[in-house]
Design an enzyme around this catalytic site. Structure first.
Site, PDB file in Angstrom:
ATOM      1  N   CYS A 112       0.809  -1.227   0.000  1.00  0.00           N
ATOM      2  CA  CYS A 112       0.000   0.000   0.000  1.00  0.00           C
ATOM      3  C   CYS A 112       0.840   1.273   0.000  1.00  0.00           C
ATOM      4  O   CYS A 112       0.315   2.355  -0.273  1.00  0.00           O
ATOM      5  CB  CYS A 112      -0.944  -0.007   1.194  1.00  0.00           C
ATOM      6  SG  CYS A 112      -1.917  -1.529   1.335  1.00  0.00           S
ATOM      7  N   HIS A 251      -3.468   6.756   2.743  1.00  0.00           N
ATOM      8  CA  HIS A 251      -3.894   5.451   2.245  1.00  0.00           C
ATOM      9  C   HIS A 251      -5.285   5.162   2.782  1.00  0.00           C
ATOM     10  O   HIS A 251      -5.562   5.327   3.970  1.00  0.00           O
ATOM     11  CB  HIS A 251      -2.900   4.387   2.691  1.00  0.00           C
ATOM     12  CG  HIS A 251      -3.355   2.988   2.431  1.00  0.00           C
ATOM     13  ND1 HIS A 251      -3.907   2.599   1.235  1.00  0.00           N
ATOM     14  CD2 HIS A 251      -3.347   1.877   3.220  1.00  0.00           C
ATOM     15  CE1 HIS A 251      -4.229   1.312   1.294  1.00  0.00           C
ATOM     16  NE2 HIS A 251      -3.897   0.858   2.487  1.00  0.00           N
ATOM     17  N   ASN A 281     -10.160  -0.620   0.370  1.00  0.00           N
ATOM     18  CA  ASN A 281      -8.700  -0.543   0.354  1.00  0.00           C
ATOM     19  C   ASN A 281      -8.196  -1.080  -0.980  1.00  0.00           C
ATOM     20  O   ASN A 281      -8.279  -2.277  -1.245  1.00  0.00           O
ATOM     21  CB  ASN A 281      -8.150  -1.361   1.523  1.00  0.00           C
ATOM     22  CG  ASN A 281      -6.635  -1.360   1.596  1.00  0.00           C
ATOM     23  OD1 ASN A 281      -5.944  -0.979   0.660  1.00  0.00           O
ATOM     24  ND2 ASN A 281      -6.104  -1.817   2.720  1.00  0.00           N
TER      25      ASN A 281
END
Length: 326
Positions: A112, A251, A281
């Protein structure tokens, strides 16, 4: 030495929407359970799209937004942990399809944090070479590595891609980075591959561990600490007060992580842009998708101060201070 600025953004998400209510039909969960613990309402899951396709579509949008031609690009970096092939790289596949014949191309894997890492690598390469323009893409097809029987992880992730184009400029742009890794905690967020070759395998299918596995409590603790410390470090380098920063684009993993980070920084969670309710996500794609969405909505003006910050498997973390120039 030239400055480096963001001159264009792009993104792509699949049309296929998977709601919390749908997930409640395949695992023991509910819309209320997911929503209150993560902030996620729905996510996009690919049907026919693969990582390369989504990366290409986001690249095309970014090129158009930057008002350049593909052959103006000198560098293409794709951050992904879900490539379609080991070779050629996703970046080389993007190069082929968009016609970026002059670009050096490669992939990176930092989960990520990948898009932030990609920005830092690109800035370094542009500043220290003849290269002038770079395309950075975060692209993920996470649905293929999600265990759809694990209610703790399958509710979190989505597919998509986001891109940004960097260019040498005279005006102020990308200012300071802070990034790092902590491999000592890597076991808290994993996704395995085949553990052995199949030369002696007598079964039709090799036993493998190729789904995302996560220790949620440890990742939560790491995320809040890493993001808040990264933002503080960037503040020290830039001498920015958070009151000067228009947005923090983090994020998009979990709304609670963002809320706790804001609390630790003694600032409002409203300073953090969030779109995880729609996309979940998307790993390396989450920050550039959010950045492109903000750009399209007109939320960013020239000279706005923003901070991008992320964390991910590895464990990894990183952030960057940017003066917006579009």
């Amino acid at each position: 030495m030239s400055n480096i600025s963001v001159i264009g953004t792009g993104s792509y998400v699949p049309n296929n929407i998977i709601t919390n209510d749908f997930l409640s039909t395949i695992v023991d969960t509910s819309d209320e359970w997911i929503r209150t613990r993560t902030g996620i309402l729905e996510r996009r899951i690919s049907k026919e799209e693969n990582t390369i396709y989504m990366a290409i579509e986001s690249a095309k949008e970014a090129i158009k937004n930057a008002n350049i031609e593909a052959n103006d690009l000198d560098l293409i970096i794709v951050a992904t942990l879900t490539p379609d092939n080991f070779m050629p790289s996703t970046a080389c596949s993007v190069q082929k399809e968009i016609g970026a014949i002059n670009a050096l191309c490669f992939d990176i894997s930092a989960a990520c944090s990948g898009f932030i890492y990609g920005l830092e690598i690109a800035c370094s390469m542009l500043k220290n070479s003849f290269r002038n323009k770079a395309l950075i893409i975060g692209a993920e097809n996470l649905s293929k590595i999600v265990d759809w029987k694990d209610r703790n992880t399958c509710v979190l992730f989505g597919d998509g891609a986001g891109a940004a184009i960097l260019s040498k400029t005279k005006e102020e742009g990308i200012l300071e980075f802070h990034s790092g890794s902590n491999g000592l905690k890597g076991e808290h967020l994993t996704c395995g591959v085949l553990k052995a070759n199949n030369i002696s395998n007598k079964n039709d299918r090799l036993e493998n561990d190729n789904f995302i596995k996560m220790n949620g409590k440890e990742i939560f603790r790491f995320a809040v600490g890493a993001m808040s410390e990264t933002i503080c470090n960037i503040q020290e380098k830039t001498k920015w007060d958070l009151s000067e920063v228009k947005y923090i684009i983090s994020h998009q993993a979990n709304s609670r992580i963002i809320e706790y980070t804001a609390k630790k920084l003694n600032t409002s969670k409203d300073k953090f842009y969030m779109n995880l309710d729609k996309y979940g996500n998307t790993s390396a794609a989450s920050i550039p998708i959010a950045l492109d969405e903000m750009n399209k909505k007109g939320l960013l003006n020239k000279q706005d101060k923003i901070i991008l910050v992320g964390f991910g498997g590895g464990l990894t973390f990183g952030g960057v201070a940017i003066v917006w120039s579009i």
